[in-house]
Design a protein around this motif. Structure first.
Motif, PDB file in Angstrom:
ATOM      1  N   ILE A 148       0.856  -1.187   0.000  1.00 17.90           N
ATOM      2  CA  ILE A 148       0.000   0.000   0.000  1.00 17.90           C
ATOM      3  C   ILE A 148       0.889   1.232   0.000  1.00 17.90           C
ATOM      4  N   ILE A 149       0.575   2.188  -0.887  1.00 12.59           N
ATOM      5  CA  ILE A 149       1.287   3.462  -0.904  1.00 12.59           C
ATOM      6  C   ILE A 149       0.291   4.593  -0.695  1.00 12.59           C
ATOM      7  N   THR A 150       0.768   5.669  -0.060  1.00 16.45           N
ATOM      8  CA  THR A 150      -0.058   6.836   0.212  1.00 16.45           C
ATOM      9  C   THR A 150       0.569   8.076  -0.418  1.00 16.45           C
ATOM     10  N   SER A 151      -0.047   9.215  -0.243  1.00 21.67           N
ATOM     11  CA  SER A 151       0.328  10.452  -0.936  1.00 21.67           C
ATOM     12  C   SER A 151       1.837  10.711  -0.863  1.00 21.67           C
ATOM     13  N   GLY A 152       2.432  10.953  -2.031  1.00 22.29           N
ATOM     14  CA  GLY A 152       3.846  11.260  -2.131  1.00 22.29           C
ATOM     15  C   GLY A 152       4.740  10.052  -2.302  1.00 22.29           C
ATOM     16  N   GLU A 153       4.209   8.859  -2.076  1.00 19.49           N
ATOM     17  CA  GLU A 153       5.013   7.651  -2.221  1.00 19.49           C
ATOM     18  C   GLU A 153       4.933   7.110  -3.648  1.00 19.49           C
ATOM     19  N   SER A 154       5.759   6.125  -3.939  1.00 17.36           N
ATOM     20  CA  SER A 154       5.799   5.577  -5.291  1.00 17.36           C
ATOM     21  C   SER A 154       6.297   4.141  -5.245  1.00 17.36           C
ATOM     22  N   VAL A 155       6.166   3.469  -6.390  1.00 18.08           N
ATOM     23  CA  VAL A 155       6.756   2.138  -6.546  1.00 18.08           C
ATOM     24  C   VAL A 155       7.513   2.096  -7.868  1.00 18.08           C
ATOM     25  N   LEU A 156       8.665   1.443  -7.834  1.00 19.16           N
ATOM     26  CA  LEU A 156       9.460   1.197  -9.028  1.00 19.16           C
ATOM     27  C   LEU A 156       9.172  -0.224  -9.490  1.00 19.16           C
ATOM     28  N   ILE A 157       8.788  -0.371 -10.764  1.00 17.97           N
ATOM     29  CA  ILE A 157       8.365  -1.663 -11.290  1.00 17.97           C
ATOM     30  C   ILE A 157       9.295  -2.082 -12.418  1.00 17.97           C
ATOM     31  N   GLU A 158       9.853  -3.281 -12.300  1.00 16.47           N
ATOM     32  CA  GLU A 158      10.745  -3.836 -13.310  1.00 16.47           C
ATOM     33  C   GLU A 158      10.329  -5.272 -13.606  1.00 16.47           C
ATOM     34  N   ASN A 159      10.056  -5.547 -14.887  1.00 10.85           N
ATOM     35  CA  ASN A 159       9.745  -6.897 -15.350  1.00 10.85           C
ATOM     36  C   ASN A 159       8.513  -7.506 -14.673  1.00 10.85           C
ATOM     37  N   GLU A 160       7.561  -6.671 -14.311  1.00 12.84           N
ATOM     38  CA  GLU A 160       6.297  -7.137 -13.752  1.00 12.84           C
ATOM     39  C   GLU A 160       5.180  -6.243 -14.255  1.00 12.84           C
ATOM     40  N   ASN A 161       3.953  -6.702 -14.108  1.00 11.70           N
ATOM     41  CA  ASN A 161       2.790  -5.904 -14.483  1.00 11.70           C
ATOM     42  C   ASN A 161       1.733  -6.020 -13.393  1.00 11.70           C
ATOM     43  N   PRO A 162       1.911  -5.274 -12.303  1.00 11.99           N
ATOM     44  CA  PRO A 162       0.990  -5.394 -11.174  1.00 11.99           C
ATOM     45  C   PRO A 162      -0.365  -4.751 -11.454  1.00 11.99           C
ATOM     46  N   VAL A 163      -1.309  -5.043 -10.565  1.00 18.50           N
ATOM     47  CA  VAL A 163      -2.635  -4.416 -10.578  1.00 18.50           C
ATOM     48  C   VAL A 163      -2.665  -3.368  -9.479  1.00 18.50           C
ATOM     49  N   PHE A 164      -3.118  -2.158  -9.837  1.00 22.11           N
ATOM     50  CA  PHE A 164      -3.226  -1.053  -8.887  1.00 22.11           C
ATOM     51  C   PHE A 164      -4.703  -0.808  -8.591  1.00 22.11           C
ATOM     52  N   LYS A 165      -5.070  -0.803  -7.315  1.00 23.22           N
ATOM     53  CA  LYS A 165      -6.446  -0.543  -6.909  1.00 23.22           C
ATOM     54  C   LYS A 165      -6.499   0.698  -6.029  1.00 23.22           C
ATOM     55  N   ALA A 166      -7.421   1.609  -6.351  1.00 23.02           N
ATOM     56  CA  ALA A 166      -7.558   2.834  -5.577  1.00 23.02           C
ATOM     57  C   ALA A 166      -8.392   2.567  -4.332  1.00 23.02           C
ATOM     58  N   LEU A 167      -7.761   2.693  -3.155  1.00 27.30           N
ATOM     59  CA  LEU A 167      -8.494   2.586  -1.898  1.00 27.30           C
ATOM     60  C   LEU A 167      -9.223   3.879  -1.584  1.00 27.30           C
ATOM     61  N   GLU A 168      -8.769   4.960  -2.212  1.00 27.39           N
ATOM     62  CA  GLU A 168      -9.493   6.235  -2.262  1.00 27.39           C
ATOM     63  C   GLU A 168      -9.119   6.896  -3.571  1.00 27.39           C
TER      64      GLU A 168
END
Length: 256
Positions: free
Chosen positions: A203-223
């Protein structure tokens, strides 16, 4: 591989009504001894009070996107361009060999919230230029919108293998990356505001991020969440000595 980048890695700066949180994405990989990650040099998330003047100052060998979600700013630069930047008008300053600009937030626009994004050019000493783009809508709801990149289908051009998109993901909606994130392509999913679940365990919140390499994740908005997506070709050619986008090696050695 999915790597979370939380807010503790950022550098804060506050001077009067000018406040920014600075992300050097390369700091999550200190072994690379580079504050940037491939062509992504630096991301500033700004919160600036109305009436604040950022005086005329230089840039060199930076590709700079001004991306606002609220507020208005009066822009003036050494290439004799002037305009009002807002959440429906984007600006790309391709600083090149040498470039100066000043910005003043307008009283009537309210508090400015947005990003100033520093991308590394392919080579040094390019011709300075300024680009503007009017958005048809402030938000792109639940779909990726092309903002800036290399290629004719991007409204603002970046002079390196870098591509930027955005979306507003409404609560309970899901989205995937717009590409397959194949070998030598990496994506930085930057959450300006909101709360996102990445797959089922991050889970990430305002101002955070994720670096993605060689994957294709699903992102769901909790808000409901505002997102900017950076894609870079990790083995591409880029110039790493730009004034702001360049490698700030003293930061990678901090604490060692």
């Amino acid at each position: 591989m999915i790597t979370k980048i939380d807010n503790t890695i950022k550098y804060g700066k506050q001077q009067g009504g000018f406040g920014i949180q600075i992300l050097y994405p390369g700091l999550i990989r200190p072994q690379l001894n580079d504050t940037g990650f491939a062509t992504i040099g630096r991301i500033d998330q700004a919160n600036i009070t109305p009436g604040t003047l950022i005086p005329m100052h230089p840039h060199q060998d930076d590709e700079i996107l001004t991306y606002l979600r609220s507020g208005q700013v009066n822009h003036l630069d050494s290439e004799r361009f002037t305009d009002i930047i807002s959440n429906q008008k984007l600006m790309m300053m391709n600083a090149g060999a040498r470039f100066y600009h000043e910005e003043k937030t307008l009283i009537e626009g309210g508090t400015l919230e947005g990003l100033q994004i520093f991308i590394r050019p392919e080579t040094e000493g390019l011709k300075p230029q300024v680009q503007f783009h009017d958005l048809e809508e402030v938000y792109s709801l639940n779909r990726w919108r092309k903002i800036a990149g290399r290629g004719e289908d991007y409204p603002l051009q970046i002079r390196s293998n870098t591509w930027l998109m955005d979306t507003r993901l409404e609560q309970d909606h899901q989205i995937e990356l717009p590409n397959d994130n194949s070998y030598n392509i990496a994506s930085l999913f930057y959450l300006m505001k909101g709360k996102i679940q990445v797959n089922e365990n991050t889970i990430i919140t305002s101002g955070e991020s994720v670096l993605i390499e060689n994957e294709n994740p699903v992102f769901k908005a909790l808000e409901t969440s505002d997102i900017v997506l950076f894609t870079t070709q990790t083995d591409s050619v880029y110039f790493e000595k730009g004034m702001y986008s360049g490698n700030q090696k003293q930061l990678t050695n901090k604490g060692q």
